[in-house]
Write a protein that holds these residues in place. Structure first.
Motif, PDB file in Angstrom:
ATOM      1  N   THR A 107       0.832  -1.191   0.000  1.00  9.62           N
ATOM      2  CA  THR A 107       0.000   0.000   0.000  1.00  9.62           C
ATOM      3  C   THR A 107       0.873   1.250   0.000  1.00  9.62           C
ATOM      4  O   THR A 107       2.099   1.170   0.158  1.00  9.62           O
ATOM      5  CB  THR A 107      -0.935   0.021   1.209  1.00  9.62           C
ATOM      6  OG1 THR A 107      -0.146  -0.071   2.409  1.00  9.62           O
ATOM      7  CG2 THR A 107      -1.904  -1.155   1.176  1.00  9.62           C
ATOM      8  N   ARG A 108       0.229   2.413  -0.143  1.00 11.61           N
ATOM      9  CA  ARG A 108       0.962   3.668  -0.271  1.00 11.61           C
ATOM     10  C   ARG A 108       1.117   4.337   1.100  1.00 11.61           C
ATOM     11  O   ARG A 108       0.147   4.836   1.664  1.00 11.61           O
ATOM     12  CB  ARG A 108       0.212   4.592  -1.235  1.00 11.61           C
ATOM     13  CG  ARG A 108       0.300   4.117  -2.661  1.00 11.61           C
ATOM     14  CD  ARG A 108      -0.863   4.556  -3.546  1.00 11.61           C
ATOM     15  NE  ARG A 108      -0.955   5.992  -3.745  1.00 11.61           N
ATOM     16  CZ  ARG A 108      -1.738   6.552  -4.660  1.00 11.61           C
ATOM     17  NH1 ARG A 108      -2.473   5.793  -5.466  1.00 11.61           N
ATOM     18  NH2 ARG A 108      -1.794   7.855  -4.787  1.00 11.61           N
ATOM     19  N   ARG A 113       1.873   9.994  -3.261  1.00  6.21           N
ATOM     20  CA  ARG A 113       2.861   9.433  -4.197  1.00  6.21           C
ATOM     21  C   ARG A 113       2.495   7.996  -4.525  1.00  6.21           C
ATOM     22  O   ARG A 113       1.957   7.272  -3.691  1.00  6.21           O
ATOM     23  CB  ARG A 113       4.258   9.474  -3.576  1.00  6.21           C
ATOM     24  CG  ARG A 113       4.707  10.848  -3.130  1.00  6.21           C
ATOM     25  CD  ARG A 113       6.094  10.801  -2.535  1.00  6.21           C
ATOM     26  NE  ARG A 113       7.082  10.394  -3.538  1.00  6.21           N
ATOM     27  CZ  ARG A 113       8.323  10.016  -3.261  1.00  6.21           C
ATOM     28  NH1 ARG A 113       8.721   9.970  -1.992  1.00  6.21           N
ATOM     29  NH2 ARG A 113       9.158   9.677  -4.214  1.00  6.21           N
ATOM     30  N   THR A 114       2.806   7.562  -5.730  1.00  6.27           N
ATOM     31  CA  THR A 114       2.534   6.180  -6.143  1.00  6.27           C
ATOM     32  C   THR A 114       3.738   5.307  -5.826  1.00  6.27           C
ATOM     33  O   THR A 114       4.330   4.657  -6.694  1.00  6.27           O
ATOM     34  CB  THR A 114       2.178   6.116  -7.644  1.00  6.27           C
ATOM     35  OG1 THR A 114       3.208   6.760  -8.402  1.00  6.27           O
ATOM     36  CG2 THR A 114       0.848   6.782  -7.913  1.00  6.27           C
ATOM     37  N   VAL A 115       4.092   5.307  -4.546  1.00  5.02           N
ATOM     38  CA  VAL A 115       5.138   4.439  -4.012  1.00  5.02           C
ATOM     39  C   VAL A 115       4.465   3.492  -3.031  1.00  5.02           C
ATOM     40  O   VAL A 115       3.722   3.922  -2.146  1.00  5.02           O
ATOM     41  CB  VAL A 115       6.242   5.249  -3.315  1.00  5.02           C
ATOM     42  CG1 VAL A 115       7.212   4.325  -2.590  1.00  5.02           C
ATOM     43  CG2 VAL A 115       6.988   6.112  -4.322  1.00  5.02           C
ATOM     44  N   TYR A 116       4.733   2.201  -3.184  1.00  2.86           N
ATOM     45  CA  TYR A 116       4.077   1.172  -2.380  1.00  2.86           C
ATOM     46  C   TYR A 116       5.111   0.484  -1.500  1.00  2.86           C
ATOM     47  O   TYR A 116       6.216   0.173  -1.960  1.00  2.86           O
ATOM     48  CB  TYR A 116       3.390   0.147  -3.283  1.00  2.86           C
ATOM     49  CG  TYR A 116       2.364   0.757  -4.197  1.00  2.86           C
ATOM     50  CD1 TYR A 116       1.014   0.753  -3.864  1.00  2.86           C
ATOM     51  CD2 TYR A 116       2.743   1.353  -5.394  1.00  2.86           C
ATOM     52  CE1 TYR A 116       0.067   1.324  -4.691  1.00  2.86           C
ATOM     53  CE2 TYR A 116       1.807   1.932  -6.240  1.00  2.86           C
ATOM     54  CZ  TYR A 116       0.467   1.919  -5.878  1.00  2.86           C
ATOM     55  OH  TYR A 116      -0.466   2.488  -6.709  1.00  2.86           O
ATOM     56  N   SER A 435       9.684  -2.168  -1.255  1.00  5.39           N
ATOM     57  CA  SER A 435       8.983  -1.044  -1.881  1.00  5.39           C
ATOM     58  C   SER A 435       8.886  -1.242  -3.384  1.00  5.39           C
ATOM     59  O   SER A 435       9.701  -1.935  -3.999  1.00  5.39           O
ATOM     60  CB  SER A 435       9.705   0.278  -1.577  1.00  5.39           C
ATOM     61  OG  SER A 435      10.981   0.305  -2.196  1.00  5.39           O
ATOM     62  N   ARG A 437       8.097   1.401  -6.708  1.00  2.00           N
ATOM     63  CA  ARG A 437       7.811   2.745  -7.202  1.00  2.00           C
ATOM     64  C   ARG A 437       7.168   2.612  -8.571  1.00  2.00           C
ATOM     65  O   ARG A 437       7.758   2.045  -9.490  1.00  2.00           O
ATOM     66  CB  ARG A 437       9.099   3.569  -7.269  1.00  2.00           C
ATOM     67  CG  ARG A 437       8.888   5.019  -7.662  1.00  2.00           C
ATOM     68  CD  ARG A 437      10.072   5.890  -7.217  1.00  2.00           C
ATOM     69  NE  ARG A 437      11.332   5.330  -7.674  1.00  2.00           N
ATOM     70  CZ  ARG A 437      11.895   5.650  -8.849  1.00  2.00           C
ATOM     71  NH1 ARG A 437      11.319   6.495  -9.671  1.00  2.00           N
ATOM     72  NH2 ARG A 437      13.057   5.118  -9.188  1.00  2.00           N
ATOM     73  N   GLU A 440       3.128   7.409 -12.027  1.00  3.37           N
ATOM     74  CA  GLU A 440       2.048   8.161 -11.403  1.00  3.37           C
ATOM     75  C   GLU A 440       0.762   8.116 -12.211  1.00  3.37           C
ATOM     76  O   GLU A 440      -0.326   7.922 -11.659  1.00  3.37           O
ATOM     77  CB  GLU A 440       2.489   9.611 -11.199  1.00  3.37           C
ATOM     78  CG  GLU A 440       1.456  10.454 -10.478  1.00  3.37           C
ATOM     79  CD  GLU A 440       1.956  11.860 -10.214  1.00  3.37           C
ATOM     80  OE1 GLU A 440       1.120  12.758 -10.066  1.00  3.37           O
ATOM     81  OE2 GLU A 440       3.189  12.053 -10.171  1.00  3.37           O
ATOM     82  N   ASP A 516      -7.998   4.277   1.491  1.00  3.03           N
ATOM     83  CA  ASP A 516      -7.580   3.553   0.282  1.00  3.03           C
ATOM     84  C   ASP A 516      -8.715   3.506  -0.734  1.00  3.03           C
ATOM     85  O   ASP A 516      -8.501   3.641  -1.948  1.00  3.03           O
ATOM     86  CB  ASP A 516      -7.153   2.129   0.648  1.00  3.03           C
ATOM     87  CG  ASP A 516      -5.788   2.084   1.320  1.00  3.03           C
ATOM     88  OD1 ASP A 516      -5.063   3.097   1.257  1.00  3.03           O
ATOM     89  OD2 ASP A 516      -5.447   1.039   1.902  1.00  3.03           O
TER      90      ASP A 516
END
Length: 835
Positions: A107-108, A113-116, A435, A437, A440, A516
């Motif tokens: 999840t973020r 940011r679209t980093v999980y 992680s 990345r 976007e 979410d």
């Protein structure tokens, strides 16, 4: 039944030969098993089942495990295990150590940011268990399961089968089979080097319990890059100020710490330090404490030490007696040898021979850190006796020296849920932080990568009767205060307002899931400027919940709340450049029309997220065509009692929502019988909340109708979908006929082009019941034409009138005349005045 087969391999008992054959396949097995995620709620559910069995002294599991323990210890040991395996304990552990209940999901952490990120298993985790603590081995494996690993437990060949049988029960308690495939338990001596080498040589991490020799031996077998997690022997002590040393209650509590478990626990006190440099004070205190230790020890029968342990005790005691002649020491011991106090004027930390043997030493507080720091690798617990300022000052000193845990005197062997062990969190040592990345543009509305891969693994609903609102309200009377932190009350749109309570942790978890869902619905916290226009006050939860959701998303928000001063709210929307509004459709509809000129001129409202009700197709058209709104979407599907239940993705329209499976399991039951409907058919929605402490809502009939939506969702998520079809209250019986509120709404739109609100009123009459449709005069002017449309469009109306079973009428009234709930402002679709 107790098994004579020594090993457990993935839920199956096997003998030596079979275990040896399978050991060679461990690398392949690891790759196959860890590729499938293990949801933490599967582990928690199985542990809770086992915990309940251990709590019942008459259960087969309790009786079976008790047979492997000394009779005078069995009850306490199994009670400790049961407590450690409860849902509450494990959920607290997950929150403390890994930050949430579903740490395995990508999840973020920053919604902008679209980093999980997620906690991933290390892979093959080998546990080398000690032989002197019955609970350590199985609980270490449970920690490995919470981290998602394939766990291989090695216990001594001389150990009882307690750990193996408990783990077998845990495997059997999981209907998914995911736990079973991740558990291997082998009983063999460390001298069997080929097996130990086979285990350690393939491990990604090894948790080893024991002294320096055991850790060194295992480390030599570990492959390069393998993480060796040492749970070695530790030394603990007490530190007393002058006032504490003179307090009899404190000394009795310290004596209890010495006698419990015969100092076998790492947190047992081996030394008592006094805040002094005076040797005479040390000797005087030793005499006083010996009296208190004798009293406490006499009340607790002391087991006889083994031959080796007795030899060590004798050696240490005799050496101390010899040094008495030098004025360095003084020994006070029981006549029967069950306890001893060893006073020593030298402050250096000295290990005790245990079995109720304790050193007393001087150590002025100014010298605490310097004196103890050389032993920092071995320090664990310090019990500090003194006033609040003393405890604060001395805690800093001993922590700087290397101590990892400070407690009050008398509770050194006690802990709390989520407590670190030896200065670290075990679950983090058994996990990796990973992680991803992502781009976007493509991932802006993807809150969790796992949902794009496969449907969630969900435990089956519990085998218990359905719960209704009345059942839940009755159960609140006996809910302990520990589980009632937040009180909310429903809006009462379909009946009397109902109370619902949550723990703060439950609320936080639910708001995270709803946040979410809002990302999936297209809300962009990095760009959108939101106004929260839900109703607030009176214990109503919508405004508070969406404040928390937007806060969690780190979004820009203007928390206005719904209010009667539409001009003031419109002014704030324009002044603060709001482009996204949240609220009830009925309130937002009033706002847009009361301030139509200003909001049209502004033209900046791009998105509307609503909850509690639905916009009609005609209302949507007006908002889009006249006000320039581009997105009109459900902010969440939920209820006050259950919390958020579903979310609407960017590909969902109308009343279609994804189910929040992180929180709930959904059943859709036949409208008339308690059996599942055929997939795709409409039925009653029944939810089991899996992430709720205290107030457990299992198989709760929420009062909504819906159907499952089959097939993959265009958004890419595999989480199940449902289409909401209204509430039971949308259908009302008048004059022997059943009338569906939604049929009237549909008829008004299709035959009259009506775009306002619709309300049904049912009232008793002298000869027949009355059914009245109420319409907003802003969108309907001719009541007679409307009446004719309903008689034609709703067949039941014409039939009931022809049979003289009801009187039917249409009222055209101002919007302010519609009845609404006091707390939420929600339109009451059906007002039944017969009650």
């Amino acid at each position: 039944m107790t098994t004579s087969v020594p090993h457990l391999w993935q839920g199956e008992f096997v003998d030596d030969a079979e275990a040896g054959r399978r050991l060679a396949e461990l690398p392949e097995l690891t790759g196959r098993v860890v590729a499938r995620p293990l949801p933490t709620d599967v582990v928690i559910g199985a542990c809770a089942t086992v915990s309940a069995e251990l709590t019942d002294p008459a259960s087969a599991l309790h009786l079976r495990l008790a047979a492997h323990l000394p009779a005078d210890e069995a009850g306490a040991v199994l009670a400790d295990l049961a407590a450690a395996l409860t849902r509450q304990a494990l959920e607290r552990k997950l929150r403390r150590e890994l930050g949430g209940l579903r740490p395995e999901r990508l999840t973020r952490p920053d919604a902008r940011r679209t980093v999980y990120e997620a906690w991933a298993p290390v892979g093959l985790l080998v546990h080398i268990a000690p032989g002197n603590a019955a609970t350590v081995a199985p609980l270490s494996v449970v920690e490995g399961l919470l981290a998602g690993n394939l766990n291989v437990l090695k216990t001594s060949g001389s150990d009882t089968p307690l750990a193996v049988e408990l783990l077998a029960a845990l495997c059997a308690a999981d209907p998914t089979g995911l736990i079973g495939e991740r558990v291997v338990a082998l009983r063999f001596p460390s001298s069997r080097r080929e097996w130990l080498r086979a285990l350690c040589g393939q491990a990604d991490a090894i948790a080893v319990w024991g002294g320096e020799d055991a850790v060194r031996s295992v480390s030599e077998l570990a492959p390069p890059g393998c993480r060796v997690v040492e749970w070695g022997h530790r030394i603990s002590f007490a530190y007393l100020t002058r006032d504490a040393a003179a307090d009899v209650t404190t000394l009795d509590a310290l004596a209890e710490d010495v006698c419990r478990f015969e100092q076998q626990a790492c947190s047992s006190p081996q030394v008592v330090y006094l805040d002094t440099e005076d040797g005479a004070e040390v000797f005087a205190f030793a005499g006083t404490f010996a009296e208190r230790l004798a009293k406490v020890s006499d009340a607790r029968r002391a087991p006889l030490p083994g031959t080796a342990e007795q030899a060590e005790i004798t050696t240490v005691e005799q050496l101390a007696r010899l040094e008495q002649h030098l004025g360095l020491t003084r020994v006070i011991s029981a006549g029967d040898g069950t306890w001893r106090v060893l006073a020593d004027t030298r402050p250096a930390l000295t290990a005790s021979p245990l079995h109720r043997s304790v050193w007393v030493k001087p150590l002025p507080r100014r010298a605490v850190t310097a004196t103890l720091r050389p032993m920092r690798r071995y320090l664990q617990t310090a019990a500090i006796g003194g006033g609040p300022a003393d405890v604060a000052e001395l805690s800093r000193a001993v922590l700087a020296a290397g101590v990892t845990r400070v407690t009050p005197v008398g509770s050194m062997l006690e802990g709390y849920e989520g407590e670190p062990h030896d200065g670290v969190y075990a679950l983090q040592r058994y996990s990796r932080r990973v992680s991803v990345r992502a781009g976007e543009a493509a991932f802006r509305t993807v809150p969790c990568l796992d949902d794009l891969v496969a449907p969630p693994v969900l435990p089956p609903p519990p085998a218990r009767p359905l719960l209704g609102k009345e059942d839940v309200q009755r159960a609140l009377a006996s809910l302990p205060d520990a589980y009632a932190h937040l009180y909310f009350r429903s809006g009462g749109s379909t009946g009397a307002p109902a109370l619902s309570v949550f723990t703060c942790d439950d609320y936080d978890n639910q708001m995270g899931a709803a946040a979410d869902g809002l990302l999936a619905a297209g809300f962009d916290p990095a760009r959108d400027r939101a106004a929260n226009l839900f109703y607030c006050g009176g214990m109503y939860g919508s405004f508070i919940s969406f404040f928390s959701i937007l806060e969690r998303l780190n979004a820009t928000q203007v928390p206005m709340a719904a209010g009667p001063d539409h001009a003031q709210i419109a002014d704030a929307l324009v002044r603060h450049r709001v482009d996204t509004v949240f609220g009830m459709p009925s309130y937002l509809w009033q706002l847009f029309h009361a301030e139509a000129d200003r909001l049209r001129a502004y033209g900046g409202i791009r998105a509307v997220f609503y909850g509690g009700e639905h916009f009609t197709a005609e209302q949507r058209r007006v908002l889009t065509d006249e006000f320039g709104v581009q997105v009109i979407r459900s902010a969440a599907y939920g209820s006050t009692d259950l919390g958020p239940l579903g979310y609407q993705c960017t590909a969902s329209g109308g009343a279609v929502h994804h189910v929040l499976t992180d929180l709930h399991t959904l059943e859709i039951l036949d409208p008339h019988e308690d059996v599942p409907v055929t997939p795709g058919e409409p039925g009653r929605l029944v939810f089991t909340s899996r992430a709720r402490t205290g107030q457990r809502l299992e198989r709760y009939e929420i009062g909504d109708l819906g159907r499952a939506v089959a097939g993959p969702c265009p958004c890419g998520s595999h989480t199940p979908r449902l289409e909401l079809l209204g509430r039971y209250g949308d259908v009302v019986r008048v004059g022997t006929y059943f009338f569906n509120y939604r049929r009237f709404v549909q008829t008004a739109q299709e035959r009259l082009g009506y775009r306002g609100e619709v309300q049904l009123l049912v009232a008793p009459g002298s000869g027949r019941e009355r059914l009245t449709v109420r319409l907003d005069e802003a969108y309907a002017s001719d009541a007679d034409a409307a009446r004719a449309a309903f008689v034609t469009g709703v067949a039941e109306v014409a039939s009931a009138e022809a049979e003289e079973l009801l009187a039917f009428a249409v009222e055209v009234v101002p919007g302010s005349a519609f009845e609404r709930t006091a707390t939420s402002g929600k339109l009451r679709a059906v007002v039944d005045l017969r009650r």
